[in-house]
Motif scaffolding. Structure first.
Motif, PDB file in Angstrom:
ATOM      1  N   MET A   1      12.746  13.702  -2.468  1.00 45.78           N
ATOM      2  CA  MET A   1      11.568  14.135  -3.237  1.00 45.78           C
ATOM      3  C   MET A   1      10.520  13.022  -3.201  1.00 45.78           C
ATOM      4  N   THR A   2       9.299  13.367  -2.896  1.00 42.49           N
ATOM      5  CA  THR A   2       8.229  12.391  -2.768  1.00 42.49           C
ATOM      6  C   THR A   2       7.341  12.442  -3.993  1.00 42.49           C
ATOM      7  N   GLY A   3       7.204  11.306  -4.679  1.00 45.19           N
ATOM      8  CA  GLY A   3       6.375  11.228  -5.872  1.00 45.19           C
ATOM      9  C   GLY A   3       4.920  11.032  -5.517  1.00 45.19           C
ATOM     10  N   PRO A   4       4.026  11.221  -6.490  1.00 45.47           N
ATOM     11  CA  PRO A   4       2.598  11.032  -6.215  1.00 45.47           C
ATOM     12  C   PRO A   4       2.260   9.604  -5.856  1.00 45.47           C
ATOM     13  N   GLY A   5       3.020   8.647  -6.443  1.00 40.92           N
ATOM     14  CA  GLY A   5       2.749   7.244  -6.117  1.00 40.92           C
ATOM     15  C   GLY A   5       2.998   6.948  -4.660  1.00 40.92           C
ATOM     16  N   ARG A   6       4.094   7.500  -4.125  1.00 44.89           N
ATOM     17  CA  ARG A   6       4.394   7.270  -2.717  1.00 44.89           C
ATOM     18  C   ARG A   6       3.363   7.921  -1.822  1.00 44.89           C
ATOM     19  N   GLY A   7       2.851   9.066  -2.253  1.00 46.80           N
ATOM     20  CA  GLY A   7       1.831   9.733  -1.447  1.00 46.80           C
ATOM     21  C   GLY A   7       0.556   8.923  -1.366  1.00 46.80           C
ATOM     22  N   LEU A   8       0.262   8.144  -2.423  1.00 46.69           N
ATOM     23  CA  LEU A   8      -0.927   7.290  -2.385  1.00 46.69           C
ATOM     24  C   LEU A   8      -0.688   6.023  -1.584  1.00 46.69           C
ATOM     25  N   ILE A   9       0.538   5.528  -1.625  1.00 46.29           N
ATOM     26  CA  ILE A   9       0.843   4.265  -0.946  1.00 46.29           C
ATOM     27  C   ILE A   9       0.958   4.446   0.556  1.00 46.29           C
ATOM     28  N   ARG A  10       1.453   5.616   0.995  1.00 44.99           N
ATOM     29  CA  ARG A  10       1.713   5.814   2.425  1.00 44.99           C
ATOM     30  C   ARG A  10       0.462   5.603   3.284  1.00 44.99           C
ATOM     31  N   PRO A  11      -0.732   6.137   2.920  1.00 37.49           N
ATOM     32  CA  PRO A  11      -1.905   5.867   3.775  1.00 37.49           C
ATOM     33  C   PRO A  11      -2.261   4.392   3.845  1.00 37.49           C
ATOM     34  N   LEU A  12      -1.980   3.634   2.766  1.00 38.48           N
ATOM     35  CA  LEU A  12      -2.304   2.212   2.795  1.00 38.48           C
ATOM     36  C   LEU A  12      -1.481   1.467   3.826  1.00 38.48           C
ATOM     37  N   ARG A  13      -0.283   1.968   4.112  1.00 33.17           N
ATOM     38  CA  ARG A  13       0.565   1.282   5.077  1.00 33.17           C
ATOM     39  C   ARG A  13      -0.018   1.328   6.472  1.00 33.17           C
ATOM     40  N   ASN A  14      -0.889   2.281   6.733  1.00 32.10           N
ATOM     41  CA  ASN A  14      -1.492   2.386   8.056  1.00 32.10           C
ATOM     42  C   ASN A  14      -2.687   1.458   8.223  1.00 32.10           C
ATOM     43  N   LEU A  15      -3.135   0.835   7.125  1.00 34.83           N
ATOM     44  CA  LEU A  15      -4.274  -0.068   7.203  1.00 34.83           C
ATOM     45  C   LEU A  15      -3.816  -1.465   7.602  1.00 34.83           C
ATOM     46  N   SER A  16      -4.770  -2.259   8.034  1.00 31.66           N
ATOM     47  CA  SER A  16      -4.464  -3.645   8.384  1.00 31.66           C
ATOM     48  C   SER A  16      -4.184  -4.446   7.124  1.00 31.66           C
TER      49      SER A  16
ATOM     50  N   ARG B   1      -5.536  -7.223   6.295  1.00 32.43           N
ATOM     51  CA  ARG B   1      -6.814  -7.659   5.732  1.00 32.43           C
ATOM     52  C   ARG B   1      -7.417  -6.569   4.858  1.00 32.43           C
ATOM     53  N   ALA B   2      -7.358  -5.312   5.333  1.00 37.70           N
ATOM     54  CA  ALA B   2      -7.908  -4.207   4.544  1.00 37.70           C
ATOM     55  C   ALA B   2      -7.111  -4.010   3.260  1.00 37.70           C
ATOM     56  N   ARG B   3      -5.788  -4.126   3.355  1.00 39.48           N
ATOM     57  CA  ARG B   3      -4.971  -3.941   2.149  1.00 39.48           C
ATOM     58  C   ARG B   3      -5.230  -5.041   1.131  1.00 39.48           C
TER      59      ARG B   3
END
Length: 492
Positions: free
Chosen positions: A1-16, A18-20
């Motif tokens: 089960m995927t929580g809303p927090g994980r759904g927000l964090i997942r796109p950040l993992r694709n950033l550099s 420096r961006a994070r």
């Protein structure tokens, strides 16, 4: 089960990274700025309300002072557009500068307690101060009022100014965070580019270490040490594979030839037996070479584990001495075929205060296990037995002196060429006369056939000694023979 927090964090993992860093620091700054704006707004509201109450008290005080001493006062209207009303004890409005809609609420204010309050009249909000002076005529009511819209305008204007200022600060902070992250990660990018170059470059380059003694410099130093160990291990393995393939090529070719000759002499029993016997010697040499390679590989693997933090339990002097006696007994089984005498001497360490308990029962301990001691004695003494003629002698001693455990093995054989001593502990090195299998090294005495050495015995000796933190050396004895000395430091 995927929580809303994980759904927000997942796109950040694709950033550099420096961006994070920039997004994270800017988000924290935004929260801090919003909290500061809210706190300041609350403080301003409190200050403005307090100032308004002070002004209202100042508006009402002259009338309250007059009514407390005069039952039939002559009240003049206030100036400066002040909103004041005075209600007589009979409920009649004696004075009023209030708007009509506020005057209608005065009746209800006459019955309220003295103090400050906020009233809503026809959609407008007023802050009022109510006082009840008493004189001979009865209980009067003095009301001073101010429209709260002015307060709201001041607070809203200040909030807008603070918000715009905070937004400008947030943008500047975001740009500064991006610039700082870029500057901080610049050494990492250099390390990454250098690592990419190292992956294809033949030269032995290292990752750049910055002048600052920070975490990145420590990371680069650690990675350089790791690269050096990896490069060293790779070179050792490459050299071992190269040397092993070279050393295996000759005995395999000889074995193939011997088997071919045996197949040709199948009708001659004596010749067939001779070929089979020589093939056995070749197989024995191959087996010894394989065993020595395996032993050397295990030693190096144990050394790498210790470098990675694995601990080796130290071994006491007496336990190693027991293993020396057991190893000598095994060597004697081989030496007996050539009537070679193998003697040993164990010189017990001088009793002294122990490092831990203060008693005289503690003995020296060494980073050498009993298996390593067995390899030392067996390889050195076994080589001596192979090189000695019939009737020779080997002497093994194990003692403790000067904070070291000293294993010394001496024989009375011919020794080795002086040119061989500097390379004696290198892999696959042997004196020239030892490179061939000796089917009968002592024909006059009828010694048993022995296969040629693998050239790894002394290399194993040095590897075992260095793993224990010690050294290995050899020299020709003037009276004749060879002396091999292993020195192992005590564990403090």
């Amino acid at each position: 089960m995927t929580g809303p927090g994980r759904g927000l964090i997942r796109p950040l993992r694709n950033l550099s990274l420096r961006a994070r860093i920039t997004i994270g620091s800017t988000a924290i700054a935004a929260v801090v700025i919003v909290l500061l704006v809210l706190v300041m707004r609350f403080q301003v509201v409190s200050v403005v309300a307090s100032a308004t109450r002070t002004l209202l008290d100042a508006d009402a005080d002259p009338y309250v002072a007059t009514l407390e001493v005069d039952s039939n006062p002559d009240l003049s209207p206030p100036g400066n557009l002040q909103l004041v009303a005075v209600v007589s004890p009979s409920g009649k409005i004696a004075l009023s500068t209030m708007p009509t809609k506020v005057e209608r609420a005065l009746g209800s204010l006459t019955s309220t307690k003295a103090g400050t309050s906020v009233i809503n009249v026809s959609g407008s909000q007023y802050r009022v101060v109510v006082e009840h002076p008493v004189n001979q005529a009865g209980r009067w009511t003095v009301v001073a009022a101010r429209n709260s819209q002015a307060e709201a305008i001041v607070v809203d204007d200040l909030t807008s100014t603070l918000s715009l200022t905070g937004l400008a600060i947030l943008v500047a902070f975001g740009v500064a965070s991006w610039a700082l992250a870029t500057a901080a990660l610049r050494p990492v990018n250099r390390m990454r580019r250098e690592a990419e170059r190292l992956s294809v470059a033949p030269e032995r380059a290292e990752l750049p270490v910055g002048p600052a003694e920070d975490e990145l410099a420590s990371l680069a130093t650690t990675l350089n040490a790791f690269l050096a160990r990896t490069r060293q291990a790779t070179e050792r393995e490459r050299q071992m594979v190269s040397d092993a393939s070279h050393e295996l090529r000759t005995p395999l070719a000889i074995l193939t030839t011997q088997l071919d000759l045996a197949s040709l002499d199948g009708d001659d029993a004596a010749a067939l037996a001779a070929h089979i016997e020589r093939a056995k010697l070749s197989v024995a040499r191959l087996s010894r070479l394989a065993n020595d390679l395996l032993a050397l590989s295990r030693i190096e693997e144990s050394e790498r584990r210790e470098q990675d933090g694995a601990e080796q339990q130290p071994t006491g002097w007496s336990d190693l001495g027991d293993e020396v006696m057991s190893a000598v007994d095994r060597v004697r089984l081989i030496a007996s075929a050539k009537d070679i005498t193998v003697d040993f001497d164990l010189e017990a360490p001088v009793a002294g205060p122990g490092p831990d308990t203060g008693s005289d029962t503690d003995e020296p301990r060494y980073r050498l296990d009993t298996g390593g001691m067995a390899q030392l004695v067996t390889n050195i003494a076994g080589n001596a037995v192979s090189a000695l003629p019939r009737g020779g002698g080997v002497f093994v001693s194990w003692r403790s002196a000067g904070g070291e455990g000293i294993l010394q093995i001496t024989d009375d054989g011919p020794g080795v060429p002086e040119s061989f001593i500097p390379v004696a502990f290198d892999r696959f090195t042997r004196p020239d006369e030892a490179r061939k299998s000796r089917p009968n090294p002592d024909p006059a005495t009828g010694a048993i056939p022995l296969p040629g050495g693998s050239g790894l015995g002394l290399a194993i000796v040095r590897a075992v000694a260095e793993r224990a933190g010690g050294t290995a050396s050899l020299r020709n004895v003037r009276s004749g023979g060879l002396e091999v000395t292993i020195r192992i430091p005590e564990v403090r």
